[in-house]
Design an enzyme around this catalytic site. Structure first.
Site, short mmCIF file in Angstrom:
data_model
loop_
_atom_site.label_atom_id
_atom_site.label_comp_id
_atom_site.label_asym_id
_atom_site.label_seq_id
_atom_site.Cartn_x
_atom_site.Cartn_y
_atom_site.Cartn_z
N HIS A 26 0.84 -1.20 0.00
CA HIS A 26 0.00 0.00 0.00
C HIS A 26 0.87 1.24 0.00
CE1 HIS A 26 0.82 -0.75 4.26
NE2 HIS A 26 0.57 0.55 4.48
N MET A 27 0.40 2.23 -0.71
CA MET A 27 1.10 3.51 -0.82
C MET A 27 0.24 4.57 -0.12
SD MET A 27 2.33 5.39 -4.30
CE MET A 27 0.69 5.91 -4.82
#
Length: 168
Positions: A92-93
């Site tokens: 996840h960013m």
């Protein structure tokens, strides 16, 4: 991660999704705007990312850029990137506004996870994958960064506790 597999079942959390990417509101946002942008395909950790995933990273960045464009009125500034030691298994960013106004921002670890080199900017992360064909961080080295003194991200003043930092 259920958000990635069945995003339509989480309308209160999922901001948008398509065949490749899902965007959710962070469950414990550390700023006025704080989203997690994830691939729909399950990628459990950085070691699972391959050079072939550069185009997927670019799709994540495109989503982040779109969010920033639609929320950058006024003085809103954003940062886009990854924690060197992620707190959840799915890749996840973070796309987070730099106001860091949030009741969920309570402890030094939270602050330092976004204001020290524990936070890896997107371009640096992507370049590492493009150059090395892998992404790896020394967990012990980066966990130490969470213990650094509290420092204002605008003027570098060192403060002793979170209430003092927020007041500053």
């Amino acid at each position: 991660i259920p958000y990635c597999l069945f995003p339509e079942k989480y309308p209160e959390t999922v901001v948008e999704y398509d065949d490749d990417v899902v965007v959710i509101v962070d469950k414990y946002p550390k700023a006025k705007y704080h989203w997690l942008i994830m691939p729909r395909r399950i990628i459990a950790c950085f070691r699972s990312i391959k050079h072939d995933d550069l185009s997927l990273l670019d799709l994540l960045k495109d989503k982040a850029d779109s969010l920033v464009a639609s929320h950058s009125q006024g003085n809103n500034k954003f940062q886009i990137g990854f924690h060197a030691v992620p707190s959840m298994r799915q890749l996840h960013m973070h796309c987070i506004s730099r106001d860091f106004i949030s009741p969920a921002l309570k402890v030094k670890k939270h602050w330092n996870s976004f204001t020290t080199s524990f936070f890896i900017p997107f371009d640096q992360f992507r370049e590492m994958l493009a150059t090395n064909h892998s992404v790896q961080f020394d967990n012990d080295e980066y966990e130490e960064k969470l213990k650094a003194p509290l420092k204002c991200h605008k003027c570098n003043t060192i403060l002793t506790n979170m209430p003092e930092l927020k007041k500053h």
